[in-house]
Design a protein around this motif. Structure first.
Motif, PDB file in Angstrom:
ATOM      1  N   ALA A  31     -25.215 -60.042  25.591  1.00  0.00           N
ATOM      2  CA  ALA A  31     -24.068 -59.288  25.078  1.00  0.00           C
ATOM      3  C   ALA A  31     -24.333 -57.789  25.181  1.00  0.00           C
ATOM      4  O   ALA A  31     -23.440 -57.013  25.512  1.00  0.00           O
ATOM      5  N   GLY A  32     -25.567 -57.379  24.918  1.00  0.00           N
ATOM      6  CA  GLY A  32     -25.923 -55.971  25.058  1.00  0.00           C
ATOM      7  C   GLY A  32     -25.840 -55.513  26.502  1.00  0.00           C
ATOM      8  O   GLY A  32     -25.406 -54.403  26.795  1.00  0.00           O
ATOM      9  N   LEU A  33     -26.246 -56.380  27.412  1.00  0.00           N
ATOM     10  CA  LEU A  33     -26.148 -56.039  28.835  1.00  0.00           C
ATOM     11  C   LEU A  33     -24.696 -55.906  29.276  1.00  0.00           C
ATOM     12  O   LEU A  33     -24.378 -55.131  30.171  1.00  0.00           O
ATOM     13  N   ALA A  34     -23.813 -56.656  28.665  1.00  0.00           N
ATOM     14  CA  ALA A  34     -22.390 -56.544  28.992  1.00  0.00           C
ATOM     15  C   ALA A  34     -21.749 -55.370  28.263  1.00  0.00           C
ATOM     16  O   ALA A  34     -20.796 -54.769  28.762  1.00  0.00           O
ATOM     17  N   ASP A  35     -22.253 -55.025  27.088  1.00  0.00           N
ATOM     18  CA  ASP A  35     -21.661 -53.978  26.264  1.00  0.00           C
ATOM     19  C   ASP A  35     -21.934 -52.578  26.814  1.00  0.00           C
ATOM     20  O   ASP A  35     -21.064 -51.709  26.757  1.00  0.00           O
ATOM     21  N   PHE A  36     -23.111 -52.344  27.341  1.00  0.00           N
ATOM     22  CA  PHE A  36     -23.464 -51.021  27.838  1.00  0.00           C
ATOM     23  C   PHE A  36     -22.517 -50.534  28.935  1.00  0.00           C
ATOM     24  O   PHE A  36     -22.004 -49.414  28.849  1.00  0.00           O
ATOM     25  N   PRO A  37     -22.231 -51.327  29.975  1.00  0.00           N
ATOM     26  CA  PRO A  37     -21.297 -50.831  31.001  1.00  0.00           C
ATOM     27  C   PRO A  37     -19.895 -50.566  30.456  1.00  0.00           C
ATOM     28  O   PRO A  37     -19.219 -49.639  30.908  1.00  0.00           O
ATOM     29  N   LEU A  38     -19.452 -51.350  29.482  1.00  0.00           N
ATOM     30  CA  LEU A  38     -18.123 -51.117  28.908  1.00  0.00           C
ATOM     31  C   LEU A  38     -18.082 -49.788  28.146  1.00  0.00           C
ATOM     32  O   LEU A  38     -17.115 -49.030  28.265  1.00  0.00           O
ATOM     33  N   ALA A  39     -19.122 -49.508  27.389  1.00  0.00           N
ATOM     34  CA  ALA A  39     -19.190 -48.232  26.666  1.00  0.00           C
ATOM     35  C   ALA A  39     -19.302 -47.071  27.654  1.00  0.00           C
ATOM     36  O   ALA A  39     -18.678 -46.022  27.473  1.00  0.00           O
ATOM     37  N   PHE A  40     -20.082 -47.260  28.696  1.00  0.00           N
ATOM     38  CA  PHE A  40     -20.242 -46.225  29.716  1.00  0.00           C
ATOM     39  C   PHE A  40     -18.910 -45.956  30.417  1.00  0.00           C
ATOM     40  O   PHE A  40     -18.552 -44.804  30.679  1.00  0.00           O
ATOM     41  N   TRP A  41     -18.155 -47.003  30.702  1.00  0.00           N
ATOM     42  CA  TRP A  41     -16.838 -46.859  31.345  1.00  0.00           C
ATOM     43  C   TRP A  41     -15.899 -46.057  30.443  1.00  0.00           C
ATOM     44  O   TRP A  41     -15.205 -45.147  30.901  1.00  0.00           O
ATOM     45  N   ASP A  42     -15.865 -46.391  29.165  1.00  0.00           N
ATOM     46  CA  ASP A  42     -15.000 -45.665  28.232  1.00  0.00           C
ATOM     47  C   ASP A  42     -15.431 -44.205  28.107  1.00  0.00           C
ATOM     48  O   ASP A  42     -14.588 -43.310  28.010  1.00  0.00           O
ATOM     49  N   TYR A 134     -13.080 -40.989  20.795  1.00  0.00           N
ATOM     50  CA  TYR A 134     -12.636 -42.380  20.876  1.00  0.00           C
ATOM     51  C   TYR A 134     -13.641 -43.248  20.142  1.00  0.00           C
ATOM     52  O   TYR A 134     -14.841 -43.128  20.357  1.00  0.00           O
ATOM     53  N   ARG A 135     -13.163 -44.092  19.277  1.00  0.00           N
ATOM     54  CA  ARG A 135     -14.025 -45.011  18.522  1.00  0.00           C
ATOM     55  C   ARG A 135     -14.210 -46.274  19.348  1.00  0.00           C
ATOM     56  O   ARG A 135     -13.291 -47.068  19.503  1.00  0.00           O
ATOM     57  N   TYR A 136     -15.406 -46.437  19.891  1.00  0.00           N
ATOM     58  CA  TYR A 136     -15.712 -47.606  20.715  1.00  0.00           C
ATOM     59  C   TYR A 136     -16.119 -48.767  19.818  1.00  0.00           C
ATOM     60  O   TYR A 136     -16.940 -48.610  18.922  1.00  0.00           O
ATOM     61  N   ALA A 137     -15.541 -49.926  20.072  1.00  0.00           N
ATOM     62  CA  ALA A 137     -15.876 -51.132  19.312  1.00  0.00           C
ATOM     63  C   ALA A 137     -16.774 -52.015  20.170  1.00  0.00           C
ATOM     64  O   ALA A 137     -16.318 -52.615  21.128  1.00  0.00           O
ATOM     65  N   PRO A 138     -18.069 -52.085  19.848  1.00  0.00           N
ATOM     66  CA  PRO A 138     -18.979 -52.899  20.650  1.00  0.00           C
ATOM     67  C   PRO A 138     -18.665 -54.396  20.543  1.00  0.00           C
ATOM     68  O   PRO A 138     -18.058 -54.843  19.574  1.00  0.00           O
ATOM     69  N   LEU A 139     -19.097 -55.131  21.560  1.00  0.00           N
ATOM     70  CA  LEU A 139     -18.893 -56.582  21.543  1.00  0.00           C
ATOM     71  C   LEU A 139     -19.640 -57.221  20.373  1.00  0.00           C
ATOM     72  O   LEU A 139     -19.127 -58.132  19.731  1.00  0.00           O
ATOM     73  N   MET A 140     -20.842 -56.757  20.152  1.00  0.00           N
ATOM     74  CA  MET A 140     -21.652 -57.264  19.050  1.00  0.00           C
ATOM     75  C   MET A 140     -21.698 -56.166  17.977  1.00  0.00           C
ATOM     76  O   MET A 140     -22.232 -55.090  18.231  1.00  0.00           O
ATOM     77  N   PRO A 141     -21.174 -56.410  16.788  1.00  0.00           N
ATOM     78  CA  PRO A 141     -21.074 -55.358  15.773  1.00  0.00           C
ATOM     79  C   PRO A 141     -22.391 -54.686  15.413  1.00  0.00           C
ATOM     80  O   PRO A 141     -22.408 -53.506  15.092  1.00  0.00           O
ATOM     81  N   PHE A 142     -23.512 -55.394  15.490  1.00  0.00           N
ATOM     82  CA  PHE A 142     -24.776 -54.774  15.084  1.00  0.00           C
ATOM     83  C   PHE A 142     -25.255 -53.741  16.095  1.00  0.00           C
ATOM     84  O   PHE A 142     -26.138 -52.968  15.802  1.00  0.00           O
ATOM     85  N   TYR A 143     -24.666 -53.671  17.281  1.00  0.00           N
ATOM     86  CA  TYR A 143     -25.028 -52.630  18.234  1.00  0.00           C
ATOM     87  C   TYR A 143     -24.558 -51.254  17.760  1.00  0.00           C
ATOM     88  O   TYR A 143     -25.073 -50.232  18.181  1.00  0.00           O
ATOM     89  N   ALA A 144     -23.562 -51.220  16.895  1.00  0.00           N
ATOM     90  CA  ALA A 144     -23.080 -49.948  16.354  1.00  0.00           C
ATOM     91  C   ALA A 144     -24.157 -49.273  15.503  1.00  0.00           C
ATOM     92  O   ALA A 144     -24.136 -48.062  15.327  1.00  0.00           O
ATOM     93  N   MET A 145     -25.109 -50.052  15.000  1.00  0.00           N
ATOM     94  CA  MET A 145     -26.206 -49.470  14.221  1.00  0.00           C
ATOM     95  C   MET A 145     -27.234 -48.806  15.131  1.00  0.00           C
ATOM     96  O   MET A 145     -27.936 -47.901  14.716  1.00  0.00           O
ATOM     97  N   VAL A 146     -27.313 -49.239  16.381  1.00  0.00           N
ATOM     98  CA  VAL A 146     -28.304 -48.723  17.317  1.00  0.00           C
ATOM     99  C   VAL A 146     -27.803 -47.476  18.030  1.00  0.00           C
ATOM    100  O   VAL A 146     -28.521 -46.502  18.199  1.00  0.00           O
ATOM    101  N   ALA A 147     -26.556 -47.496  18.464  1.00  0.00           N
ATOM    102  CA  ALA A 147     -25.991 -46.390  19.236  1.00  0.00           C
ATOM    103  C   ALA A 147     -24.716 -45.905  18.549  1.00  0.00           C
ATOM    104  O   ALA A 147     -24.035 -46.675  17.878  1.00  0.00           O
TER     105      ALA A 147
END
Length: 160
Positions: A31-42, A134-147
């Motif tokens: 999920a983290g591997l999928a989340d990073f490109p989405l955040a980078f795109w935004d 822009y408030r990015y909503a990560p796929l996995m909510p606990f990733y918001a604590m990391v980045a």
């Protein structure tokens, strides 16, 4: 030792247990591997939108008759929103102001001195600031604590 253990038939349960223990960790990593490109795109979309707003402000001002009434902050804001297309994107556009640039590692805008000449000997210019978040909503909510989950960008454009 029982007959089932000697024949290796009891190992299937151990493999299932290992799979059950490792699967949540693997899914979190994927999920983290999928989340990073989405955040980078935004993030790139946000940067592109602010840059397009600055280009729009510069182009409109250069085509205007020299008065700042031709360029409205609301028009620049709409240009940024049109390019960005991110739902919930917040855009702030400041009014055109006349300032001097204070050179340094990071250039900053300063007020025009009383004599109308900037400290470095140049004439003051007209600037407009554009900021977007822009408030990015990560796929996995606990990733918001990391980045950070809020993406921001800002540009200052010299109009004249």
């Amino acid at each position: 030792m029982t007959a089932a253990r000697r024949d290796g038939l009891g190992r299937a349960g151990g493999a299932a247990l290992e799979f059950a223990l490792v699967t949540p960790f693997l899914l979190a990593v994927l999920a983290g591997l999928a989340d990073f490109p989405l955040a980078f795109w935004d993030r790139m979309t946000l940067i592109s939108a602010v840059e397009s707003g600055a280009n729009y402000a510069f182009a409109v001002e250069q085509n205007a008759s020299g008065t700042h009434d031709a360029l409205l902050p609301g028009d620049v804001r709409n240009a940024v929103l049109a390019v960005g297309g991110l739902p919930g994107m917040i855009v702030t556009v400041g009014a055109a102001t006349t300032n001097c640039i204070q050179p340094g590692t990071v250039s900053t805008l300063i007020a025009v001195p009383a004599d109308g000449i900037c400290p470095d000997g140049t004439l003051p210019g007209t600037y407009m600031s554009i900021a977007a978040s822009y408030r990015y909503a990560p796929l996995m909510p606990f990733y918001a604590m990391v980045a950070p989950a809020t993406l921001t960008d800002m540009a200052t454009v010299r109009l004249q």
